[in-house]
Design a protein around this motif. Structure first.
Motif, PDB file in Angstrom:
ATOM      1  N   ASP A 112       4.478  -0.730   2.587  1.00 11.37           N
ATOM      2  CA  ASP A 112       5.664  -1.396   2.028  1.00 11.37           C
ATOM      3  C   ASP A 112       5.601  -2.921   2.120  1.00 11.37           C
ATOM      4  OD1 ASP A 112       6.772   1.183   1.558  1.00 11.37           O
ATOM      5  OD2 ASP A 112       7.470   1.233   3.636  1.00 11.37           O
ATOM      6  N   HIS A 113       4.400  -3.465   2.266  1.00 11.92           N
ATOM      7  CA  HIS A 113       4.231  -4.916   2.293  1.00 11.92           C
ATOM      8  C   HIS A 113       3.496  -5.375   1.040  1.00 11.92           C
ATOM      9  CE1 HIS A 113       5.599  -6.876   5.994  1.00 11.92           C
ATOM     10  NE2 HIS A 113       5.342  -5.746   6.622  1.00 11.92           N
ATOM     11  N   GLN A 114       3.866  -6.544   0.534  1.00 12.78           N
ATOM     12  CA  GLN A 114       3.128  -7.147  -0.573  1.00 12.78           C
ATOM     13  C   GLN A 114       2.023  -8.045  -0.025  1.00 12.78           C
ATOM     14  OE1 GLN A 114       6.437  -9.031  -2.726  1.00 12.78           O
ATOM     15  NE2 GLN A 114       5.979  -7.673  -4.426  1.00 12.78           N
ATOM     16  N   PHE A 115       1.025  -8.309  -0.859  1.00 12.45           N
ATOM     17  CA  PHE A 115      -0.052  -9.264  -0.546  1.00 12.45           C
ATOM     18  C   PHE A 115      -0.923  -8.842   0.639  1.00 12.45           C
ATOM     19  CE2 PHE A 115       3.867 -11.765  -1.667  1.00 12.45           C
ATOM     20  CZ  PHE A 115       3.583 -11.905  -3.016  1.00 12.45           C
ATOM     21  N   SER A 163      -1.780   4.662  -5.969  1.00 15.00           N
ATOM     22  CA  SER A 163      -0.384   4.733  -6.456  1.00 15.00           C
ATOM     23  C   SER A 163      -0.038   6.145  -6.937  1.00 15.00           C
ATOM     24  CB  SER A 163      -0.161   3.722  -7.586  1.00 15.00           C
ATOM     25  OG  SER A 163      -0.404   2.412  -7.140  1.00 15.00           O
ATOM     26  N   CYS A 189       0.866  -2.192   7.202  1.00 14.20           N
ATOM     27  CA  CYS A 189       0.645  -2.640   5.817  1.00 14.20           C
ATOM     28  C   CYS A 189       1.534  -1.909   4.811  1.00 14.20           C
ATOM     29  CB  CYS A 189      -0.818  -2.441   5.427  1.00 14.20           C
ATOM     30  SG  CYS A 189      -1.943  -3.642   6.163  1.00 14.20           S
ATOM     31  N   ASP A 239      -3.375  -6.296   0.376  1.00 14.72           N
ATOM     32  CA  ASP A 239      -4.523  -5.492  -0.073  1.00 14.72           C
ATOM     33  C   ASP A 239      -5.817  -5.894   0.623  1.00 14.72           C
ATOM     34  OD1 ASP A 239      -3.106  -3.835  -1.695  1.00 14.72           O
ATOM     35  OD2 ASP A 239      -3.595  -4.848  -3.561  1.00 14.72           O
ATOM     36  N   VAL A 245       3.295 -14.550   5.745  1.00 18.08           N
ATOM     37  CA  VAL A 245       2.227 -14.474   4.739  1.00 18.08           C
ATOM     38  C   VAL A 245       1.181 -15.554   4.982  1.00 18.08           C
ATOM     39  CG1 VAL A 245       1.726 -14.597   2.258  1.00 18.08           C
ATOM     40  CG2 VAL A 245       3.801 -13.459   3.042  1.00 18.08           C
ATOM     41  N   GLU A 261      -7.248  -2.723  -5.570  1.00 18.64           N
ATOM     42  CA  GLU A 261      -6.870  -1.313  -5.379  1.00 18.64           C
ATOM     43  C   GLU A 261      -8.104  -0.421  -5.349  1.00 18.64           C
ATOM     44  OE1 GLU A 261      -2.497  -1.171  -7.625  1.00 18.64           O
ATOM     45  OE2 GLU A 261      -4.348  -0.993  -8.787  1.00 18.64           O
ATOM     46  N   SER A 279      -1.904   5.557  -1.251  1.00 18.00           N
ATOM     47  CA  SER A 279      -1.247   4.290  -1.551  1.00 18.00           C
ATOM     48  C   SER A 279      -2.078   3.436  -2.504  1.00 18.00           C
ATOM     49  CB  SER A 279      -0.998   3.527  -0.236  1.00 18.00           C
ATOM     50  OG  SER A 279      -0.569   2.226  -0.486  1.00 18.00           O
TER      51      SER A 279
END
Length: 234
Positions: free
Chosen positions: A109-112, A157, A107, A114, A64, A179, A154
Motif C-alpha cells: 500500500d505504498h507508492q514509489f 496487479s 512496502c 518498486d 520518500v 513491475e 502485487s
C-alpha cells in the motif's frame, strides 16, 4: 581502507545525498571479492541493514526522501552477500531474511517503493540460493511461500474472479519495467523456497500452492514491456 572509511561515514547521521554517494561508491567497490575480506564484519553489515531499514520491525516507510538510501543499501548488501561466504553466514546470525520479509510487508500500500521491493526480493533470492539454512527458515519459520506469492500477486496487479481463478483482461496494458523486474525476482525466490516442497501435507499448504498456481497461470498470460522481458518473465 577506503571501504572502512566509507562505512565510518555511513555510521554517522549524514545528509541523504552524502549517504547515497557513499553507498554508490561502496556498491562499485563491493564487486571485488578481495576488497570485501576486511570489511565483511557484523558491525558493517548492521550499518548497511540500518540504512536499508532492516534493523527494526517498527520503523515504517514514511519519508520518500530516504528511499534512494534504502535502495542503494540493499544493492550493496546484494553484492556483498553474493561475493562473500562470511556475509552469507552473518546473514543467518543477523536474521536478515526475517527483516527482508518484514520490509516487504511495509512496502504494501505504498507508492514509489518498486525499487525497494525489487532489491529486497533479489536479496531474498540470493540468500535462499546461497544458504540452505536460510532457505529452510524462509520455507518454514517465515512463511516464505505466502510472503513471496503475495509479492508476486502485487507485482502482477492480480484481480480475483473466484477463490483460485484470476480475472483475465485481454485488453490490459503490459507490465511496466519495474513491475516486471519485481515479478521476476519474486519468481526466482519462490523457485528456491519451493524446491523441496514436492510433498504437501497440510490443508493450509494445499491452499497456498493452489493459490500460487493460479497466479503462475496468470503470469504466463501476462506481457512485459518488451519481448525480451516477457520471455524472461515466462
Amino acid at each position: 581502507k577506503l571501504c572502512e572509511g566509507i562505512l565510518n561515514i555511513l555510521e554517522k547521521d549524514t545528509q541523504t545525498s552524502c549517504q547515497v554517494a557513499c553507498l554508490e561508491a561502496l556498491r562499485i567497490l563491493s564487486r571485488d571479492k578481495k576488497v570485501l575480506v576486511p570489511v565483511t564484519t557484523k558491525r558493517n553489515m548492521q550499518i548497511l541493514m540500518r540504512l536499508a531499514k532492516l534493523d527494526t520491525v517498527e520503523d515504517p516507510l514514511e519519508r520518500v526522501s530516504e528511499f534512494p538510501v534504502i535502495v542503494e543499501a540493499l544493492k550493496c548488501l546484494c553484492n556483498i552477500i553474493f561475493n562473500s561466504a562470511v556475509a552469507q553466514k552473518l546473514s543467518l546470525e543477523l536474521n536478515l531474511a526475517a527483516m527482508l520479509c518484514s520490509l516487504l510487508e511495509k512496502c504494501k500500500d505504498h507508492q514509489f517503493v518498486d525499487d525497494i521491493k525489487c532489491f529486497d526480493l533479489r536479496l531474498l533470492f540470493l540468500l535462499s540460493l546461497l544458504h540452505t539454512d536460510i532457505r529452510s527458515q524462509l520455507c518454514q519459520e517465515l512463511q516464505g511461500v505466502r510472503v513471496l506469492t503475495q509479492a508476486l500477486e502485487s507485482s502482477l496487479s492480480v484481480r480475483w474472479a473466484a477463490e483460485y481463478k484470476v480475472a483475465e483482461d485481454r485488453n490490459r496494458p503490459p507490465l511496466s519495467l519495474q513491475e516486471t523486474d519485481c515479478a521476476i525476482e519474486a519468481l526466482k525466490a519462490l523457485f528456491n523456497v519451493t524446491l523441496d516442497s514436492w510433498n504437501v501435507h497440510s490443508k493450509n499448504e494445499s491452499h497456498q500452492f493452489r493459490y500460487m498456481a493460479a497466479i503462475l497461470r496468470h503470469c504466463l498470460l501476462t506481457a512485459g514491456p518488451t519481448e525480451d522481458k516477457t520471455e524472461e518473465l515466462h
